[in-house]
Design a protein around this motif. Structure first.
Motif, PDB file in Angstrom:
ATOM      1  N   ALA A  29      32.527  45.099  45.797  1.00 38.97           N
ATOM      2  CA  ALA A  29      33.099  45.349  47.091  1.00 38.97           C
ATOM      3  C   ALA A  29      33.831  44.039  47.665  1.00 38.97           C
ATOM      4  N   THR A  30      33.370  42.773  47.322  1.00 31.91           N
ATOM      5  CA  THR A  30      33.974  41.509  47.988  1.00 31.91           C
ATOM      6  C   THR A  30      35.055  41.209  47.244  1.00 31.91           C
ATOM      7  N   SER A  31      34.975  41.366  45.879  1.00 31.46           N
ATOM      8  CA  SER A  31      36.152  41.048  45.111  1.00 31.46           C
ATOM      9  C   SER A  31      37.145  41.977  45.244  1.00 31.46           C
ATOM     10  N   ILE A  32      36.866  43.337  45.486  1.00 31.03           N
ATOM     11  CA  ILE A  32      38.023  44.276  45.801  1.00 31.03           C
ATOM     12  C   ILE A  32      38.786  44.016  47.050  1.00 31.03           C
ATOM     13  N   ALA A  33      37.915  43.903  48.133  1.00 29.78           N
ATOM     14  CA  ALA A  33      38.309  43.279  49.399  1.00 29.78           C
ATOM     15  C   ALA A  33      39.468  42.320  49.420  1.00 29.78           C
ATOM     16  N   HIS A  34      38.890  41.048  48.435  1.00 27.16           N
ATOM     17  CA  HIS A  34      39.771  40.156  48.382  1.00 27.16           C
ATOM     18  C   HIS A  34      41.065  40.489  47.707  1.00 27.16           C
ATOM     19  N   PRO A  79      47.591  40.664  48.729  1.00 26.90           N
ATOM     20  CA  PRO A  79      49.021  41.221  48.886  1.00 26.90           C
ATOM     21  C   PRO A  79      49.042  41.539  50.660  1.00 26.90           C
ATOM     22  N   LEU A  80      48.210  42.097  51.204  1.00 21.34           N
ATOM     23  CA  LEU A  80      48.265  42.378  52.509  1.00 21.34           C
ATOM     24  C   LEU A  80      48.812  40.903  53.222  1.00 21.34           C
ATOM     25  N   ALA A  81      48.020  40.102  53.089  1.00 15.82           N
ATOM     26  CA  ALA A  81      48.349  38.486  53.610  1.00 15.82           C
ATOM     27  C   ALA A  81      49.871  38.240  53.291  1.00 15.82           C
ATOM     28  N   ALA A  82      50.148  38.235  52.340  1.00 17.94           N
ATOM     29  CA  ALA A  82      51.439  38.136  51.724  1.00 17.94           C
ATOM     30  C   ALA A  82      52.345  38.776  52.465  1.00 17.94           C
ATOM     31  N   ILE A  83      52.030  40.226  52.621  1.00 18.05           N
ATOM     32  CA  ILE A  83      53.210  41.104  53.592  1.00 18.05           C
ATOM     33  C   ILE A  83      53.034  40.637  54.924  1.00 18.05           C
ATOM     34  N   VAL A  84      52.009  40.073  55.603  1.00 21.13           N
ATOM     35  CA  VAL A  84      52.043  39.739  56.935  1.00 21.13           C
ATOM     36  C   VAL A  84      53.032  38.415  57.008  1.00 21.13           C
ATOM     37  N   THR A  85      52.842  37.469  56.058  1.00 21.82           N
ATOM     38  CA  THR A  85      53.359  36.022  56.077  1.00 21.82           C
ATOM     39  C   THR A  85      54.977  36.532  55.786  1.00 21.82           C
ATOM     40  N   ASN A  86      55.308  37.200  55.059  1.00 21.07           N
ATOM     41  CA  ASN A  86      56.768  37.570  54.685  1.00 21.07           C
ATOM     42  C   ASN A  86      57.222  38.182  55.915  1.00 21.07           C
ATOM     43  N   ALA A  87      56.693  39.390  56.456  1.00 20.85           N
ATOM     44  CA  ALA A  87      57.109  39.873  57.449  1.00 20.85           C
ATOM     45  C   ALA A  87      57.468  38.940  58.627  1.00 20.85           C
ATOM     46  N   GLY A 143      48.358  49.682  44.002  1.00 25.65           N
ATOM     47  CA  GLY A 143      47.796  49.703  42.539  1.00 25.65           C
ATOM     48  C   GLY A 143      46.396  49.565  42.553  1.00 25.65           C
ATOM     49  N   ILE A 144      45.961  48.454  43.334  1.00 26.52           N
ATOM     50  CA  ILE A 144      44.583  48.204  43.535  1.00 26.52           C
ATOM     51  C   ILE A 144      43.805  49.380  44.069  1.00 26.52           C
ATOM     52  N   VAL A 145      44.266  49.833  45.091  1.00 28.32           N
ATOM     53  CA  VAL A 145      43.591  51.170  45.959  1.00 28.32           C
ATOM     54  C   VAL A 145      43.645  52.163  44.967  1.00 28.32           C
ATOM     55  N   GLN A 146      44.493  52.540  44.120  1.00 28.27           N
ATOM     56  CA  GLN A 146      44.440  53.536  43.158  1.00 28.27           C
ATOM     57  C   GLN A 146      43.500  53.571  42.172  1.00 28.27           C
ATOM     58  N   ARG A 147      43.471  52.077  41.781  1.00 26.56           N
ATOM     59  CA  ARG A 147      42.450  51.921  40.674  1.00 26.56           C
ATOM     60  C   ARG A 147      40.924  52.216  41.174  1.00 26.56           C
ATOM     61  N   VAL A 148      40.707  51.608  42.368  1.00 27.24           N
ATOM     62  CA  VAL A 148      39.450  51.716  43.058  1.00 27.24           C
ATOM     63  C   VAL A 148      39.297  53.288  43.353  1.00 27.24           C
ATOM     64  N   ARG A 149      40.171  54.128  43.714  1.00 26.61           N
ATOM     65  CA  ARG A 149      39.885  55.500  44.109  1.00 26.61           C
ATOM     66  C   ARG A 149      39.784  56.123  42.668  1.00 26.61           C
ATOM     67  N   GLY A 150      40.059  55.769  41.632  1.00 26.38           N
ATOM     68  CA  GLY A 150      39.983  56.374  40.186  1.00 26.38           C
ATOM     69  C   GLY A 150      38.479  56.531  39.925  1.00 26.38           C
ATOM     70  N   HIS A 157      39.398  39.461  39.778  1.00 28.56           N
ATOM     71  CA  HIS A 157      39.107  38.403  40.566  1.00 28.56           C
ATOM     72  C   HIS A 157      37.897  38.141  40.547  1.00 28.56           C
ATOM     73  N   GLU A 158      36.961  39.205  40.194  1.00 27.35           N
ATOM     74  CA  GLU A 158      35.602  38.894  39.881  1.00 27.35           C
ATOM     75  C   GLU A 158      35.316  37.824  38.833  1.00 27.35           C
ATOM     76  N   LEU A 159      35.926  37.650  37.865  1.00 29.71           N
ATOM     77  CA  LEU A 159      35.932  36.840  36.760  1.00 29.71           C
ATOM     78  C   LEU A 159      36.564  35.490  37.558  1.00 29.71           C
ATOM     79  N   GLU A 160      37.526  35.462  38.052  1.00 22.42           N
ATOM     80  CA  GLU A 160      38.108  34.325  38.405  1.00 22.42           C
ATOM     81  C   GLU A 160      37.197  33.565  39.494  1.00 22.42           C
ATOM     82  N   THR A 161      36.565  34.391  40.334  1.00 24.37           N
ATOM     83  CA  THR A 161      35.613  33.970  41.378  1.00 24.37           C
ATOM     84  C   THR A 161      34.433  33.128  40.700  1.00 24.37           C
ATOM     85  N   ARG A 162      34.047  33.799  39.316  1.00 27.48           N
ATOM     86  CA  ARG A 162      32.957  33.339  38.821  1.00 27.48           C
ATOM     87  C   ARG A 162      33.503  32.302  37.711  1.00 27.48           C
ATOM     88  N   SER A 163      34.717  31.645  37.668  1.00 21.56           N
ATOM     89  CA  SER A 163      35.253  30.796  36.781  1.00 21.56           C
ATOM     90  C   SER A 163      35.049  31.212  35.388  1.00 21.56           C
TER      91      SER A 163
END
Ligand code: ADP
Length: 680
Positions: free
Chosen positions: A452-457, A462-470, A503-510, A537-543
């Protein structure tokens, strides 16, 4: 001899008395014959068919003596002495008999058993006395009475050919009233007694001796004394030197005649042996737990031979173009015998309900009959498929249906159908599949919880990027001279970020969706890449680094996308957890796809973690086996069941240099598709 050996009414034909050389007769309380074994047929000349139900006393030339003997029997329970009995040809046969009363469970007299041997000193003489009575018919010639009168009127006057035709017409018009079981087997081609009764005599009487039969009928009809007429007929290949005897039934049955066919005496033994072994096999087959049908498709064999001679090669196509031939087979290929299991499966009061043309077996799966026919045409020895069959009371059952075709060159052209009811098994398998699907769905949802944490991140990025760019866009627009080009660039980035989030939401939904497995042809490399995206992301956070090697030109696999992703995600999470506590340098997972020599697909996943304790190696795929504090122990169990359901294998090893290695082998598309059951 016990009552069970002589169970006279139920299993008359398999009873031991049928093989006794002594005459055995059973008479009920009213003095009527209930059973008359082959030795009695031989001794007294009467076939069982003609005497069953008649008063035994009526055959006595000395009724007063006979009555005395019976009253003594009633008083003492048994009687022994010499009797005379009218034989069929009017002679008196003398026999030494023993009679015993039999009692039912309540102690009531139920019937009488009579054993008889020819009286010593009395030689057996005459044309038929030393013979085995093989077949017996009761026929009705009243439908032929007009033909009989024409023959009588034209005798001596008619041209030879005309008379010949009339003789054949006479046999054709005569109807079968009853036959004994041996007749059904000897001349009826095992078509079953029920199918012979009511038919024309000509259908079953050997063609070459129809004229002889017609002559005998005429002789008997011209005689009022009740004499028996005998004639030799050509051998039919079963009986040696057969003799036909024919006589008129008693006055109570006008127009009825009895026919007995007797074979030479040395056939006696081999005939009885044959009968005994046949009876054994019949019993065996009758009690087999598999439903069996005996089918006589001999006339189809002739049609196939003709088509072959006409150059038909692709019979499957031919049948598509000529569906009437399939309909013809359905309506004309008769079932000649069935066993108990067949009646249990299809229903019905007895074999007669199932002894009819085979069409009723294929109403639910008409294409199956076509495939059965193609199998025979192409010379197969057997054929099998799953199909549906409708019972007589309208239920539909799933069966495994098999056909054994007749061997070429074997005289008897019999095809055997067998059916095994797999309805319950298929239902259970479906339930099991559902359970597995539910279980793996639950496991996916629990994995999503872990991630969950990784997915939320991942979604947040992209949401943060959308906000910044907007916000930046708004600023560019708020200027006195808005920079439209800049805003255009930023809007494109916003759109790209939104697509990534989608894309992420679709994968999670699948992963989270509960849907039935949907096997399709897939590229395995794509599945691995999608799985990596999922837990990137999960792999990245665990390096944890992942190095990949994707083979090119891999065969496709046939399977469910989400389930196969689940396998890889589970293994990646395990590997990440295994290397997490290692040095930075060791936090590496290597995955590779390859195709094996056999054409199967191989996926390997290696890590440089602590490996698996040797005593655990055999258990890690068991459900609920875990060595982790927070572990559930279902990840690898699910991987195992998914891989097996896809026809593959999964295994685990420890690597020589340290770390664990998991291997998944999946069959390439063609292999799996061919292994699946064929449903009509
Ligand atoms: P869980 O992860 O909840 O324990 P799993 O079925 O996924 O359940 O795994 C079962 C056990 O197999 C783990 O507890 C662990 O002992 C062992 N295992 C799985 N993967 C690895 C790995 N890559 N290295 C070492 N042990 C492993």
């Amino acid at each position: 001899m016990t009552a069970a050996l002589l169970d006279p009414y139920e299993h008359r034909d398999s009873g031991i008395a049928a093989f006794a050389s002594e005459s055995v007769v059973i008479v009920d309380r009213d003095g009527q014959v209930r059973y008359w074994n082959p030795a009695a047929e031989r001794l007294f000349g009467w076939p069982e068919l003609a005497v069953r139900g008649c008063k035994l006393a009526a055959l006595s030339p000395t009724p007063v003596d006979e009555e005395r003997a019976w009253s003594q029997l009633m008083q003492e329970g048994s009687w022994q002495g010499r009797i005379g009995r009218y034989a069929r040809d009017g002679d008196i046969v003398y026999a030494d008999v023993r009679r015993h009363l039999r009692y039912d469970a309540a102690g009531e007299h139920c019937d009488t058993l009579e054993f008889a041997l020819p009286a010593s000193g009395q030689g057996e003489a005459g044309l038929v006395s030393d013979r085995i009575m093989a077949a017996c018919w009761e026929i009705d010639i009243s439908p032929a009475s007009e033909i009989v009168s024409r023959i009588v009127a034209r005798a001596g006057l008619a041209a030879k050919g005309e008379l010949e035709d009339l003789f054949l017409n006479l046999v054709e018009a005569a109807r079968i009233v009853e036959v004994n079981e041996r007749t059904a087997r000897l001349v009826g081609g095992n078509r079953g007694r029920a199918l012979m009764v009511g038919q024309s005599v000509a259908v079953f009487w050997p063609f070459g001796s129809r004229r002889i039969l017609a002559e005998l009928i005429l002789e008997a009809m011209g005689d009022e004394t009740g004499k028996t007429f005998h004639r030799r007929i050509p051998t039919d290949g079963i009986l040696r030197d057969p003799i036909v005897s024919l006589w008129r039934a008693d006055a109570g049955r006008p127009g009825h005649l009895f026919i007995a066919v007797n074979g030479a005496a040395d056939d006696d033994r081999s005939y009885l042996y044959l009968r005994a072994s046949e009876a054994r096999y019949r019993k065996l087959i009758d009690y087999m737990p598999v439903a069996l049908w005996q089918v006589d498709a001999s006339h189809m064999g002739k049609i196939y031979a003709k088509l072959r001679a006409e150059g038909v090669v692709d019979f499957s196509r031919y049948l598509e173009q000529h569906p009437q031939l399939v309909e013809h087979a359905a309506a004309s290929v008769p079932v000649t015998d069935v066993n108990r299991s067949a009646i249990e499966l299809i229903g019905g009061a007895g074999p007669h309900d199932l002894i009819q043309p085979v069409g009723y077996l294929f109403v639910e799966s008409p294409a199956s009959l076509r495939r059965v026919m193609v199998g025979r045409f192409t010379g197969r020895r057997n054929y099998s498929e799953f199909m549906k069959v409708r019972t007589l009371d309208g239920r539909v059952r799933d069966v495994r249906f098999s056909v054994t075709y007749p061997e070429p060159l074997v005289e008897l052209d019999t095809t055997i159908f067998s059916m095994e009811d797999v309805t319950e098994r298929l239902q259970m398998e479906a339930q099991l599949r559902q359970l597995q699907a539910d279980f793996s769905h639950a496991a996916r949802v629990s994995t999503l919880g872990e991630l969950a944490t990784s997915i939320a991140h991942e979604v947040n990025q992209p949401l943060a990027a959308i906000v910044t760019n907007a916000e930046t866009s708004l600023r560019w627009l708020a200027r006195d001279e808005p920079d439209i080009a800049k805003v255009g660039q930023l809007t494109a980035r916003i759109a790209a970020s939104a697509r990534r989030a989608d894309g992420i939401v679709q994968r999670v939904r699948g992963m989270a969706a509960k849907q039935a497995p949907d096997p399709v042809e897939l590229s395995f490399n794509d599945i691995v890449q999608e799985s990596l995206l999922f837990i990137r992301h999960e792999l990245e956070t665990r390096s944890v680094r992942v190095s990949t090697s994707f083979a090119r030109g891999l065969p496709s696999v046939f399977g469910d996308r989400i389930q196969l992703q689940q396998v890889i995600v589970n293994m990646l999470i395990n590997a990440a957890q295994a290397v997490e506590r290692c040095d930075h340098a060791a936090r590496e997972i290597t995955i590779a796809t390859a195709s094996e020599k056999s054409g199967n697909l191989l996926f390997t996943l290696r890590d440089r973690g602590p490996g698996i304790a040797p005593e655990h190696l055999a258990r890690i795929f068991d459900g609920f086996f875990t060595t982790k504090d927070q572990g559930m122990g279902i990840g690898l169990a699910i991987c195992h069941s998914i891989v097996v359901a896809h026809g593959g294998q999964i295994s685990a090893f420890n690597r020589p240099g340290g770390g664990a290695e998991f291997r998944v082998v999946l069959p390439r598309t063609r292999g799996l598709a061919a292994a699946g059951p064929v449903y009509a």
